[in-house]
Scaffold this active site. Structure first.
Site, PDB file in Angstrom:
ATOM      1  N   TYR A 190      10.027   0.335   8.759  1.00 57.68           N
ATOM      2  CA  TYR A 190       8.677  -0.177   9.050  1.00 57.68           C
ATOM      3  C   TYR A 190       8.010   0.706  10.111  1.00 57.68           C
ATOM      4  O   TYR A 190       6.846   1.109   9.961  1.00 57.68           O
ATOM      5  CB  TYR A 190       8.800  -1.619   9.539  1.00 57.68           C
ATOM      6  N   HIS A 212       5.072  -9.642  10.825  1.00 58.02           N
ATOM      7  CA  HIS A 212       5.900  -9.380   9.636  1.00 58.02           C
ATOM      8  C   HIS A 212       7.372  -9.519  10.024  1.00 58.02           C
ATOM      9  O   HIS A 212       7.797  -8.991  11.065  1.00 58.02           O
ATOM     10  CB  HIS A 212       5.698  -7.957   9.118  1.00 58.02           C
ATOM     11  N   HIS A 219       0.820  -1.227   0.000  1.00 61.98           N
ATOM     12  CA  HIS A 219       0.000   0.000   0.000  1.00 61.98           C
ATOM     13  C   HIS A 219       0.856   1.280   0.000  1.00 61.98           C
ATOM     14  O   HIS A 219       0.763   2.128   0.876  1.00 61.98           O
ATOM     15  CB  HIS A 219      -1.114  -0.007   1.054  1.00 61.98           C
ATOM     16  N   HIS A 276      -2.036  -1.363  14.947  1.00 56.80           N
ATOM     17  CA  HIS A 276      -2.022  -0.308  13.961  1.00 56.80           C
ATOM     18  C   HIS A 276      -3.403   0.240  13.597  1.00 56.80           C
ATOM     19  O   HIS A 276      -3.535   1.354  13.086  1.00 56.80           O
ATOM     20  CB  HIS A 276      -1.290  -0.947  12.759  1.00 56.80           C
ATOM     21  N   HIS A 285      -5.748  -8.791  14.321  1.00 59.80           N
ATOM     22  CA  HIS A 285      -5.895  -7.542  13.551  1.00 59.80           C
ATOM     23  C   HIS A 285      -6.519  -7.907  12.206  1.00 59.80           C
ATOM     24  O   HIS A 285      -6.085  -8.858  11.560  1.00 59.80           O
ATOM     25  CB  HIS A 285      -4.494  -6.944  13.397  1.00 59.80           C
ATOM     26  N   ASP A 334       1.402  -6.388  14.299  1.00 58.67           N
ATOM     27  CA  ASP A 334       2.197  -5.428  13.511  1.00 58.67           C
ATOM     28  C   ASP A 334       3.381  -4.854  14.302  1.00 58.67           C
ATOM     29  O   ASP A 334       4.394  -4.470  13.698  1.00 58.67           O
ATOM     30  CB  ASP A 334       1.312  -4.272  13.034  1.00 58.67           C
ATOM     31  N   GLU A 341      -6.688  -6.251   9.307  1.00 59.57           N
ATOM     32  CA  GLU A 341      -6.198  -5.744   8.015  1.00 59.57           C
ATOM     33  C   GLU A 341      -5.944  -6.932   7.078  1.00 59.57           C
ATOM     34  O   GLU A 341      -5.483  -7.988   7.517  1.00 59.57           O
ATOM     35  CB  GLU A 341      -4.925  -4.904   8.211  1.00 59.57           C
ATOM     36  N   ASP A 387      -3.794  -8.030   5.126  1.00 60.13           N
ATOM     37  CA  ASP A 387      -2.536  -8.798   5.066  1.00 60.13           C
ATOM     38  C   ASP A 387      -2.513  -9.902   6.125  1.00 60.13           C
ATOM     39  O   ASP A 387      -1.707 -10.827   6.042  1.00 60.13           O
ATOM     40  CB  ASP A 387      -1.292  -7.907   5.176  1.00 60.13           C
TER      41      ASP A 387
HETATM   42 FE1  FEO Z   1      -1.853  -3.396   9.921  1.00 61.39          FE
HETATM   43 FE2  FEO Z   1       0.258  -5.889   8.878  1.00 61.39          FE
HETATM   44  O1  FEO Z   1      -1.349  -4.942   9.016  1.00 61.39           O
END
Ligand code: FEO
Length: 395
Positions: A191, A222, A23, A144, A77, A163, A79, A81
């Site tokens: 990051y 991640h 993104h 996040h 979370h 995250d 999101e 991903d």
């Molecule tokens: Fe806020 Fe890795 O997603």
């Protein structure tokens, strides 16, 4: 690949070597989407992966268990991903409930058809027993998204941090102590700047809450997993979240016919004479991702733009719009730039951006018509020197 963290707990995620745009974040070293399988009397999957990699996740799970035996899918979370795999995954896990907080459920409901999914809603302090091991949940809103949560496995002292503490870094190694440390901390900082910076206040609160836990392993969603010298990354987070700046000035600009570039060089030369860490950056060459990573710990951000059609240069507008959204704190700076037949434009718009970000503005924009004169370049040099001295003297 199903890397073991400790007995009964495996990484089952996906390493994305090819992604270069997350993104708008330029992921020059790829990314990973981490998911973890905990096998106890009950079996829990912690987080999932981005939609295109659901088959990789399912294959990894199948190496470790019969999918029918999975009892819980903890969604820290929503999101995509971390949740994109769920529409394909959940029908394969007929006995699994999604464990998440109420905000996460609302977001999942917004993204997907969840009518056939079973939910178990949790809040901070709730404990999910898996048998010998248990997960305790801690909501960390805005680290996040509003739904963000972390999960703590007390018996193994593992924090599944989602995250937080992540990096976009594709590697065949799964642990932080196995990779090049300068690359690792560069990516962790990039990051933080690109994903977490606007939520720094919440990060400080989370660090405070986490300090009460006995943590041996931080397993983010991640990048690589932290299992040694946790104090180093926690210390960096403390520093970044506090905007504890380095003695560093960025001179970042975009130019048309090199007039603004000449001004930038003169400001840089002046700043560099004071011995601070001065950095000169042409935004079209550098890109926004690296710019905000550098901006995170800079004391001064001095920005220049030529005037194009009576406006700021598009790349500079993009960079400053992006930085503004990331809410940098505790910065100072000023604007500069050249123009042709109309004095309004680039430098003024830059100054408007810097002011809107709440920066300490040190002077009116330095502007020049067509090509900078010797006097203008001297003004630029002196302005750079002045800001350098201010940084040397502790602002
Ligand atoms: Fe806020 Fe890795 O997603």
């Amino acid at each position: 690949m199903v890397t073991k963290l400790v007995e009964g707990i495996n990484w089952v995620g996906y390493v994305d070597w090819t992604v270069r745009d997350f993104h708008s974040y330029a992921t020059k070293r790829g990314a990973t989407y981490n998911a973890y399988l905990i096998r106890d009397e009950k079996i829990a999957l912690v987080d999932s992966v981005k939609a295109p990699y659901v088959k990789n996740l399912i294959d990894n799970l199948a190496r470790l268990t019969d999918l029918q035996k999975i009892d819980y899918v903890v969604c820290n979370h929503a999101e995509p991903d971390h949740s994109g795999a769920l529409p394909i995954l959940m029908p394969r896990l007929p006995n699994a409930k999604i464990v998440c907080d109420a905000k996460c459920r609302d977001i999942l409901n917004g993204y997907y058809d969840t009518t056939k999914w079973q939910f178990q809603i949790v809040k901070s302090g709730d404990v999910l027993s898996l048998g010998k091991k248990s997960l305790t949940f801690l909501e960390v809103p805005m680290v996040h998204w509003p739904d963000s949560m972390v999960s703590y496995l007390a018996e193994e002292k593992i924090l599944f941090s989602n995250d937080a503490f992540g990096q976009h870094l594709a590697t065949s190694q799964r642990f932080a102590d196995e990779v090049d440390q300068s690359v690792l901390f560069e990516e962790a900082k990039t990051y933080y700047a690109n994903i977490v910076m606007p939520y720094s206040k919440q990060v400080l609160k989370t660090l405070e809450a986490a300090s009460k836990l006995d943590i041996k392993i931080i397993a983010p969603s991640h990048g690589v997993i932290w299992r040694r010298e946790l104090g180093k990354i926690i210390g960096e987070y403390q520093k970044w979240a506090s905007f504890a700046n380095a003695k560093k000035a960025l001179i970042v600009y975009d130019s048309m016919w090199e007039s603004t570039a000449k001004m930038a060089h003169a400001i840089y030369d002046g700043a560099a004479t004071t011995g601070i860490d001065a950095r000169l950056m042409r935004i079209r060459t550098l890109g926004n991702t690296e710019f905000v990573a550098e901006a995170l710990d800079a004391t001064a951000i001095i920005c220049g733009s030529a005037t194009l059609n009576q406006k700021i240069m598009p790349a500079m507008a993009s960079a400053l719009t992006y930085l503004q959204g990331l809410k940098p704190q505790n910065k100072m700076g000023f604007a500069f730039g050249s123009y042709g037949w109309g004095a309004k434009g680039g430098a003024d718009e830059v100054q408007t951006f810097l002011t809107a970000m709440g920066m300490e503005i040190l002077r009116e924009p330095i502007k020049c018509a067509w090509v900078p004169t010797t006097e203008i370049l001297e003004t630029c040099f002196n302005a750079g020197k002045e800001i350098g001295n201010k940084i040397v003297n502790g602002k």
